[in-house]
Design a protein around this motif. Structure first.
Motif, PDB file in Angstrom:
ATOM      1  N   GLY A 147     -34.080  12.950  42.347  1.00 46.01           N
ATOM      2  CA  GLY A 147     -32.688  13.317  42.614  1.00 46.01           C
ATOM      3  C   GLY A 147     -31.847  12.116  43.016  1.00 46.01           C
ATOM      4  N   GLU A 204     -33.580  15.051  34.286  1.00 45.81           N
ATOM      5  CA  GLU A 204     -33.250  16.461  34.545  1.00 45.81           C
ATOM      6  C   GLU A 204     -34.455  17.394  34.398  1.00 45.81           C
ATOM      7  OE1 GLU A 204     -31.199  19.592  35.810  1.00 45.81           O
ATOM      8  OE2 GLU A 204     -30.300  17.616  35.661  1.00 45.81           O
ATOM      9  N   ARG A 245     -31.206  10.073  39.906  1.00 49.86           N
ATOM     10  CA  ARG A 245     -30.193  10.720  39.052  1.00 49.86           C
ATOM     11  C   ARG A 245     -28.791  10.481  39.594  1.00 49.86           C
ATOM     12  NH1 ARG A 245     -31.692  16.592  39.204  1.00 49.86           N
ATOM     13  NH2 ARG A 245     -29.716  16.863  38.172  1.00 49.86           N
ATOM     14  N   ASP A 304     -30.410  11.603  31.807  1.00 47.09           N
ATOM     15  CA  ASP A 304     -30.631  12.927  31.216  1.00 47.09           C
ATOM     16  C   ASP A 304     -32.112  13.290  31.186  1.00 47.09           C
ATOM     17  OD1 ASP A 304     -27.906  13.165  30.853  1.00 47.09           O
ATOM     18  OD2 ASP A 304     -27.961  12.635  28.710  1.00 47.09           O
ATOM     19  N   ARG A 317     -25.960   8.317  37.627  1.00 44.76           N
ATOM     20  CA  ARG A 317     -24.662   8.914  37.258  1.00 44.76           C
ATOM     21  C   ARG A 317     -23.498   8.152  37.889  1.00 44.76           C
ATOM     22  NH1 ARG A 317     -26.578  14.931  38.202  1.00 44.76           N
ATOM     23  NH2 ARG A 317     -27.505  15.323  36.165  1.00 44.76           N
ATOM     24  N   ALA A 340     -36.445  19.523  37.321  1.00 43.25           N
ATOM     25  CA  ALA A 340     -36.640  20.972  37.209  1.00 43.25           C
ATOM     26  C   ALA A 340     -38.119  21.343  37.341  1.00 43.25           C
ATOM     27  CB  ALA A 340     -36.082  21.473  35.882  1.00 43.25           C
TER      28      ALA A 340
END
Length: 152
Positions: A50, A138, A53, A135, A57, A142
């Protein structure tokens, strides 16, 4: 004579506490302990993914400078390595625990590979590769989240 017994009691108590502590620190891992270790490792890996990411971003959006992102990704890498080391350092005590290991190990490996791709892409300044690497994190996130929720 009584004075000797009073002197021996504190020493005996210290030895007993030390012995119990030694046993507890070396006692074999049971199924519940293994599950807890697996869940904690998955949570740490999820947090590392996380963080990576978010940093990726923010870099793509121009909100973070490259050196800050590099440092953040290094920290995420260290957290992921710690999670993997903690998990690998505990042997599964039984078949259900081995099945848990078989499920989490590929997730940790995928997180490591995806984080490595993001690190390389940001170091090279390749926007398209950075976007693809962000990407790719992700589904890893999950999977780790699903593992934690299922085994919590």
């Amino acid at each position: 004579m009584r004075a000797r017994w009073w002197a021996v009691l504190p020493v005996a108590a210290v030895v007993a506490v030390w012995g119990v502590g030694g046993y507890l620190s070396t006692s074999p891992t049971d199924r519940q302990d293994y599950r807890k270790t697996a869940v904690r490792s998955a949570q740490s890996a999820y947090n590392a993914v996380g963080t990576a990411r978010l940093a990726g971003r923010a870099r793509l959006d121009g909100r973070l400078p490259g050196p800050y992102v590099t440092s953040t990704l290094d920290d995420a890498r260290a957290a992921l390595a710690g999670a993997a080391k903690r998990f690998a350092g505990t042997a599964p005590p039984d078949e259900p625990s081995a099945a848990l290991q078989a499920r989490l190990h590929p997730l940790l490996t995928s997180a490591d590979v995806a984080l490595g791709r993001l690190e390389r892409a940001t170091e090279e300044g390749d926007t398209a590769a950075t976007r693809a690497a962000v990407d790719a994190l992700e589904p890893v996130a999950a999977g780790l989240s699903g593992f934690v929720e299922e085994h919590r």
